[in-house]
Write an enzyme that holds these catalytic residues in place. Sequence first.
Site, short mmCIF file in Angstrom:
data_model
loop_
_atom_site.label_atom_id
_atom_site.label_comp_id
_atom_site.label_asym_id
_atom_site.label_seq_id
_atom_site.Cartn_x
_atom_site.Cartn_y
_atom_site.Cartn_z
CD GLU A 60 -1.75 -2.39 1.44
OE1 GLU A 60 -2.74 -3.13 0.89
OE2 GLU A 60 -0.71 -2.58 1.73
CG HIS A 129 -9.96 -7.38 7.39
ND1 HIS A 129 -9.46 -7.79 8.48
CD2 HIS A 129 -9.55 -7.21 6.15
CE1 HIS A 129 -8.39 -8.44 7.51
NE2 HIS A 129 -8.20 -8.14 6.48
#
Length: 325
Positions: A60, A129
């Site tokens: 990322e 998450h």
Amino acid sequence: MAVMTYREALNLALREEMRRDERVFVIGEEVGLYEGAYKVTQGLLKEFGPRRIVDTPIAESGFTGVGIGAAMVGLRPVVEMMTFNFAMLALDQIVNSAAKMNYMSGGQFNVPIVIRGPGGPAHQLAAQHSQSMEVYFYHVPGLKVVRPSTPADAKGLLKSAIRDENPVIFIESETLYNIKGEVPEDPEFTIPLGQAAIRREGTDVTVIAYMGMMYRALEAAEELAKDGISIEIVDPRTLQPLDTGTILATVGKTHRAVVVEAGAGFAGMGSEIAAEVQEEAFDDLDAPVARITGENAPMPYARNLELLKTPSKAKIAAAIRKVCA
């Protein structure tokens, strides 16, 4: 108008903007061959090719940095986070580079980048998450933060975000990808950033809520209407810049305010909205501003505990009854 899902509206916005402007490209994990973890980029690789739909490694910080550099030299990248929880790995790039580059370069460099993906409570994706990540970004000068609640907003706000000259954090929701709604088919349909929407008209209390909490507030409003409580619901849509004008105007009409958010309450979005109302509309209030938030705990995996962690219709209804007492 066409009826489509939230997911399809996002896909249409990307497709239209890529056709309109050859500088727009998408980069991220599994956006190409796999067509996106949540299929938002479905069909885009076939139409636009691998130079504009770019699959990346699981890195990322790396591919966000590539996007920022591309934006600085004139392209318009859309960086997809498979889930916004993974954006923590790119916080240095987002906060110290994208957000500050225009200021620190004395206006020499704009960073017209969109960083988008799902975030917030999902369906049993557990603690790592299911976080409401907007809190990490909306207080950073230089960033705009968007959380669209409907398919039409998904399209109109994403198109505005791509056209904006500033970095935009665009957080969607796993739980909304399949909801359907009417979406304008006009390729020039956009919704300005920083413009709230009144989802329901009412006279007794204003409820400010976005994403899944907006739908839960609508359910509570339907239930309370049977008891004669008239509820106005405001969806901010954009958290930064925040449309305080619309919020204050509706509080001036109803004289009561309830703020609902899925994230943990301490220093959350509800705190900011409540402070704005208290400071700017104190004389209009007939009751203290109420905040309904998620519990201050990691998101459990177990479904029954996940429901307890997230604000419920009953909890929202109880808060509304209290301020209307």
